[in-house]
Design an enzyme around this catalytic site. Structure first.
Site, PDB file in Angstrom:
ATOM      1  N   TYR A   1       2.703   3.876  -2.970  1.00 45.96           N
ATOM      2  CA  TYR A   1       2.050   4.599  -3.918  1.00 45.96           C
ATOM      3  C   TYR A   1       1.168   3.947  -4.727  1.00 45.96           C
ATOM      4  CZ  TYR A   1       5.031   8.616  -2.200  1.00 45.96           C
ATOM      5  OH  TYR A   1       5.795   9.313  -1.175  1.00 45.96           O
TER       6      TYR A   1
ATOM      7  N   GLU B   1      18.714  14.599   0.089  1.00 38.27           N
ATOM      8  CA  GLU B   1      17.800  15.496   0.713  1.00 38.27           C
ATOM      9  C   GLU B   1      17.950  15.288   2.289  1.00 38.27           C
ATOM     10  OE1 GLU B   1      14.154  13.895  -1.124  1.00 38.27           O
ATOM     11  OE2 GLU B   1      14.141  15.937  -2.145  1.00 38.27           O
TER      12      GLU B   1
ATOM     13  N   ALA C   1       0.775  -1.225  -0.041  1.00 35.01           N
ATOM     14  CA  ALA C   1      -0.199  -0.009  -0.034  1.00 35.01           C
ATOM     15  C   ALA C   1       0.893   1.331   0.126  1.00 35.01           C
ATOM     16  CB  ALA C   1      -0.948   0.086   1.055  1.00 35.01           C
TER      17      ALA C   1
ATOM     18  N   GLN D   1       6.486   9.357  -8.387  1.00 31.48           N
ATOM     19  CA  GLN D   1       5.394  10.189  -9.290  1.00 31.48           C
ATOM     20  C   GLN D   1       5.038   8.786 -10.197  1.00 31.48           C
ATOM     21  OE1 GLN D   1       6.727  12.608 -12.234  1.00 31.48           O
ATOM     22  NE2 GLN D   1       8.682  13.147 -11.236  1.00 31.48           N
TER      23      GLN D   1
HETATM   24  P1  NAD Z   1      20.076   6.470  -6.093  1.00 33.58           P
HETATM   25  O1  NAD Z   1      20.595   5.015  -6.849  1.00 33.58           O
HETATM   26  O2  NAD Z   1      19.351   7.253  -7.010  1.00 33.58           O
HETATM   27  O3  NAD Z   1      21.319   6.857  -5.651  1.00 33.58           O
HETATM   28  C1  NAD Z   1      22.586   6.384  -4.930  1.00 33.58           C
HETATM   29  C2  NAD Z   1      23.829   7.065  -4.915  1.00 33.58           C
HETATM   30  O4  NAD Z   1      24.601   6.335  -4.318  1.00 33.58           O
HETATM   31  C3  NAD Z   1      24.131   6.999  -6.365  1.00 33.58           C
HETATM   32  O5  NAD Z   1      24.906   8.326  -6.804  1.00 33.58           O
HETATM   33  C4  NAD Z   1      25.566   5.914  -6.397  1.00 33.58           C
HETATM   34  O6  NAD Z   1      26.529   6.300  -7.153  1.00 33.58           O
HETATM   35  C5  NAD Z   1      26.012   6.082  -4.829  1.00 33.58           C
HETATM   36  N1  NAD Z   1      26.538   4.853  -4.640  1.00 33.58           N
HETATM   37  C6  NAD Z   1      26.373   3.619  -4.966  1.00 33.58           C
HETATM   38  N2  NAD Z   1      27.260   2.755  -4.231  1.00 33.58           N
HETATM   39  C7  NAD Z   1      28.197   3.386  -3.630  1.00 33.58           C
HETATM   40  C8  NAD Z   1      29.311   3.304  -2.861  1.00 33.58           C
HETATM   41  N3  NAD Z   1      30.006   2.091  -2.566  1.00 33.58           N
HETATM   42  N4  NAD Z   1      29.874   4.418  -1.985  1.00 33.58           N
HETATM   43  C9  NAD Z   1      29.304   5.545  -2.185  1.00 33.58           C
HETATM   44  N5  NAD Z   1      28.379   6.017  -2.911  1.00 33.58           N
HETATM   45  C10 NAD Z   1      27.985   4.824  -3.706  1.00 33.58           C
HETATM   46  O7  NAD Z   1      19.333   6.286  -4.892  1.00 33.58           O
HETATM   47  P2  NAD Z   1      18.289   6.956  -4.275  1.00 33.58           P
HETATM   48  O8  NAD Z   1      18.761   8.281  -3.862  1.00 33.58           O
HETATM   49  O9  NAD Z   1      17.959   6.197  -2.968  1.00 33.58           O
HETATM   50  O10 NAD Z   1      17.023   7.140  -4.874  1.00 33.58           O
HETATM   51  C11 NAD Z   1      16.182   6.002  -5.533  1.00 33.58           C
HETATM   52  C12 NAD Z   1      15.082   6.375  -6.376  1.00 33.58           C
HETATM   53  O11 NAD Z   1      14.409   6.919  -5.702  1.00 33.58           O
HETATM   54  C13 NAD Z   1      15.451   7.064  -7.474  1.00 33.58           C
HETATM   55  O12 NAD Z   1      14.938   6.875  -8.688  1.00 33.58           O
HETATM   56  C14 NAD Z   1      15.255   8.503  -6.995  1.00 33.58           C
HETATM   57  O13 NAD Z   1      15.005   9.414  -8.111  1.00 33.58           O
HETATM   58  C15 NAD Z   1      13.828   8.248  -6.391  1.00 33.58           C
HETATM   59  N6  NAD Z   1      13.924   9.575  -5.230  1.00 33.58           N
HETATM   60  C16 NAD Z   1      13.470  10.524  -5.610  1.00 33.58           C
HETATM   61  C17 NAD Z   1      13.339  11.641  -4.572  1.00 33.58           C
HETATM   62  C18 NAD Z   1      12.778  12.911  -5.073  1.00 33.58           C
HETATM   63  O14 NAD Z   1      12.086  13.123  -6.242  1.00 33.58           O
HETATM   64  N7  NAD Z   1      12.923  13.979  -4.458  1.00 33.58           N
HETATM   65  C19 NAD Z   1      13.683  11.378  -3.325  1.00 33.58           C
HETATM   66  C20 NAD Z   1      14.481  10.198  -2.995  1.00 33.58           C
HETATM   67  C21 NAD Z   1      14.412   9.309  -4.089  1.00 33.58           C
END
Ligand code: NAD
Length: 392
Positions: free
Chosen positions: A12, A168, A10, A312
């Site tokens: 999005y 964030e 449950a 989204q």
């Molecule tokens: P992500 O996969 O987008 O980012 C993870 C980051 O961790 C990457 O930049 C990667 O290079 C880094 N990373 C990976 N392995 C690493 C390591 N060993 N050491 C250091 N850094 C490492 O994950 P996320 O930020 O959790 O996002 C997941 C999804 O959720 C994405 O599609 C994102 O767009 C979405 N999201 C969107 C929002 C928003 O729209 N505001 C907010 C949070 C998440």
């Protein structure tokens, strides 16, 4: 005879599928059961605020029982232990088994640890309201401890991963730190707030000028970035980076990426790297009575690249699936899923944000971007409130 629809999750996607099916089918036509591991629908795009104690839990976790009240939706608060699409069976942690005529898989994603030794055991994650509460409590305890012992590890907070989640979160922590440290008589400058990113830059989904803007904004509030440095090993509170440096941090939050929910891979559905493959109607490519939405599915955009696992898209997929479930059960024609890209919004704390808006990726920064971020949350909340009061 009433058909059985079971919706797993449950978040999005699952929530919007559940409520949308009720626009088309009443309880005599379809019995709808939603299974969720938590009793709340969680606004995960706002969890970073809960993790920094900036908002209350009620602001990010809406009780499902209240949302579903009077909607003839059976709610089961339990974990899905496994499901088999060949046996058409779902096994739950409360020992019960569900059968279905149509299944919606909306189980989200799991944190990816990439096989890095010690990482899973020695880090916290930000995937649920419980995780967020744990992070806040932990940070506060460490600061309180630092006030007594002056052990530098207690005043070191490391975020692993500079995607949207990590950035964030670090922005929100930076904003609350002066007040939190002050509460324990600690000079906020003594608190080290670090973010380590494997790639050459943080927020790679944004254009360079916004990345620079985000970096400058966060650095001005005390965040230190370590880019181009993957975490390679974690032992207790010692985090090794690829260049050999070791960071000793008593708070380590891993936001380094997500992967498909393993239950999806084990279910018998056709998958591509752990996510279920679906057709243009979001129907499993292998099992026509299964629809898959949100991070559990992989959907390829017009350029042949998969859509990112975002809230989204999950929301849009859920709405579409509400209708297509009806089409499936009543032999009507399906509607194709088409994604509307409203952009990317990255909050950098309470008063700052960077964003690209709309299909043309118009850049936005500062207060207008912050207001857009706020508006997108309000829009989502009013959308589901409207749906829940109007539906059925
Ligand atoms: P992500 O996969 O987008 O980012 C993870 C980051 O961790 C990457 O930049 C990667 O290079 C880094 N990373 C990976 N392995 C690493 C390591 N060993 N050491 C250091 N850094 C490492 O994950 P996320 O930020 O959790 O996002 C997941 C999804 O959720 C994405 O599609 C994102 O767009 C979405 N999201 C969107 C929002 C928003 O729209 N505001 C907010 C949070 C998440």
């Amino acid at each position: 005879m009433s058909k059985k629809v079971v919706i797993l999750g449950a978040g999005y996607g699952g929530l919007l599928a559940a409520i949308n099916i009720r626009k088309y089918l009443n309880k005599d036509q379809a019995q709808v059961t939603v299974v969720n591991q938590y009793p709340t629908h969680q606004i995960i795009t706002e969890l970073h605020r809960l993790a920094a104690g900036s908002v209350s839990e009620q602001a990010v976790a809406m009780p499902l029982a209240k949302l579903f009240k009077g909607k003839d939706i059976d709610l089961k608060i339990a974990k899905v232990e496994s499901f088999s699409v060949d046996q058409k069976e779902v096994k739950l942690s409360d020992g019960s088994t569900l059968s279905y005529d149509a299944l919606v898989v909306a189980l989200g994603s799991k944190t990816a640890y990439f096989g890095i030794p010690g990482l899973e055991e020695n880090s916290m994650v930000l995937k649920s309201a419980d995780d967020a509460n744990q992070i806040y409590q932990h940070i506060e305890e460490r600061i309180a401890e630092y006030a007594k012992t002056k052990n530098a590890a207690d005043a070191t907070i490391l975020i692993g991963g500079g995607g949207l989640t990590g950035v964030e979160l670090v922005g929100e922590i930076a904003d609350i730190m002066p007040k939190l440290a002050g509460k324990y008589g600690v000079d906020p400058k003594e608190v080290k707030l670090l973010l380590v990113e494997a790639g050459p830059k943080i927020l790679p989904v944004l254009p360079d000028h916004l990345i620079e803007r985000a970096t400058a904004s966060l650095e001005a509030r005390g965040v230190q970035f370590l880019t181009g440095l993957p975490v390679t090993n974690v032992e207790g509170n010692v985090i090794d980076l690829k260049d050999g440096q070791k960071i000793i941090a008593n708070t380590f939050v891993w936001t380094g990426g997500v992967q498909g929910n393993p239950l999806v891979g084990q279910s018998g559905l056709d998958v591509d790297r752990g996510r279920a493959t679906v057709n243009e109607f979001l129907q499993s490519t292998s099992h026509k009575d299964v629809f898959v939405v949100g991070d559990s599915a992989v959907v390829f955009g017009p350029e042949g690249r998969p859509f990112p696992p975002t809230a989204q898209i999950a929301w849009q997929m859920g709405e579409q699936t509400g209708y297509n479930l009806y089409a499936f059960l009543e032999n009507k024609s399906f509607k194709e899923f088409s994604q509307v890209n409203s952009g990317t919004l990255a909050s950098l704390g309470r008063k700052d944000a960077v964003a690209t808006i709309g299909a043309n990726s118009t850049p936005l920064k500062g207060l207008p971007a912050s207001l857009m971020k706020e508006a997108s949350n309000v829009r989502y909340l009013s959308h589901i409130k409207a749906l829940f009061s109007l539906a059925y």
